[in-house]
Design an enzyme around this catalytic site. Structure first.
Site, PDB file in Angstrom:
ATOM      1  N   ASP A 262       0.861  -1.182   0.000  1.00 31.77           N
ATOM      2  CA  ASP A 262       0.000   0.000   0.000  1.00 31.77           C
ATOM      3  C   ASP A 262       0.896   1.229   0.000  1.00 31.77           C
ATOM      4  OD1 ASP A 262      -1.920  -1.906   0.285  1.00 31.77           O
ATOM      5  OD2 ASP A 262      -2.727  -1.162   2.177  1.00 31.77           O
TER       6      ASP A 262
ATOM      7  N   ASP B  96     -14.809  -3.390  -1.148  1.00 30.98           N
ATOM      8  CA  ASP B  96     -14.406  -3.170   0.243  1.00 30.98           C
ATOM      9  C   ASP B  96     -15.680  -2.974   1.054  1.00 30.98           C
ATOM     10  OD1 ASP B  96     -11.761  -3.125  -0.728  1.00 30.98           O
ATOM     11  OD2 ASP B  96     -11.919  -0.984  -1.160  1.00 30.98           O
TER      12      ASP B  96
END
Length: 241
Positions: free
Chosen positions: A8, A130
């Site tokens: 990330d 998500d």
């Protein structure tokens, strides 16, 4: 089952969040390439890159990081964060991504997502969902909640040839609390043509073994590696099972 390590990226660094909250970020590598080198050196073949800056801004920000990693390491990369248009997909693929994960567009503009699937093919387009505790999909870097569930999205896109989906449980992400394998086995039963990739909650090798035993196609490993709960050689061993 594929073990898919995650990088990330925020402000050019390799970081991790807890429950998707940007104020919880922790830096693990100033240079994300160091993480990629470790994964490739261990014999892993996949990589999940999340452009967190891009997710918030609505356009790719860290594409040069992708380009450097893809040019130097033999990793099949799926790239996500800020993918909002055809040009964004082309740019990511040209930079070396093998696949692109699309989230916000799938919720906000399903017709465009269908165009992506038809033009680039299901082998290159991954649905990224998500989800919060109610099963609703969050968008724009998890900062906005939509009224749409992951199952509703899958019903739309499975009919259009979708064959890969990453489903992230936001409440478990970065929390090292274990994977809810029942979520993914339930989705796989409802949508047998789709390979599901589990994301969120991985805490130990036992989690990876449970995912493997449950028949889950892939699992993303982030904080569990960065915090030393799972070693690279263990990830590589399970990946080769």
């Amino acid at each position: 089952m594929q073990i898919i390590p995650a990088i990330d990226i925020m402000d050019g660094r390799c970081i991790r969040l807890s429950k998707g909250r940007f104020d919880t970020r922790k830096v693990y590598y100033d240079n994300p390439e160091e993480a990629a080198a470790a994964f490739a050196g261990a014999g892993l073949t996949r990589l999940h890159i999340v452009d967190l800056d891009g997710a918030r801004k609505g356009e790719s920000v860290n594409i040069r990081v992708l380009e450097r990693i893809a040019s130097r390491y033999p990793l099949a990369i799926d790239y996500s964060g800020g993918i909002r248009s055809r040009d964004d997909i082309v740019r990511a693929l040209d930079a070396g991504a093998s696949m692109v994960s699309v989230g916000s567009v799938a919720v906000n503009n399903p017709a465009l997502m269908k165009e992506f699937l038809y033009e680039f093919g299901a082998e290159r387009i991954i649905l990224s969902s998500d989800i919060d505790a109610r099963g609703l999909v969050a968008v724009r870097g998890w900062e906005e909640e939509s009224p749409v569930t992951a199952k509703q999205l899958l019903e739309i896109f499975a009919a259009c040839g979708l064959d890969k989906a990453i489903v992230t449980e936001i409440a478990r992400d970065g929390m090292l609390c274990g994977v809810d394998t029942s979520l993914y086995t339930g989705l796989a039963e409802a949508f047998p043509s789709v390979d599901f990739i589990a994301s969120g909650g991985v805490a130990s090798v036992d989690d990876l073994m449970r995912c493997n035993a449950a028949g889950i196609a892939g699992v993303i490993v982030g904080k569990a590696f960065y915090e030393g709960h799972i070693a690279l050689d263990e990830m590589a061993r399970i990946n080769s099972m």
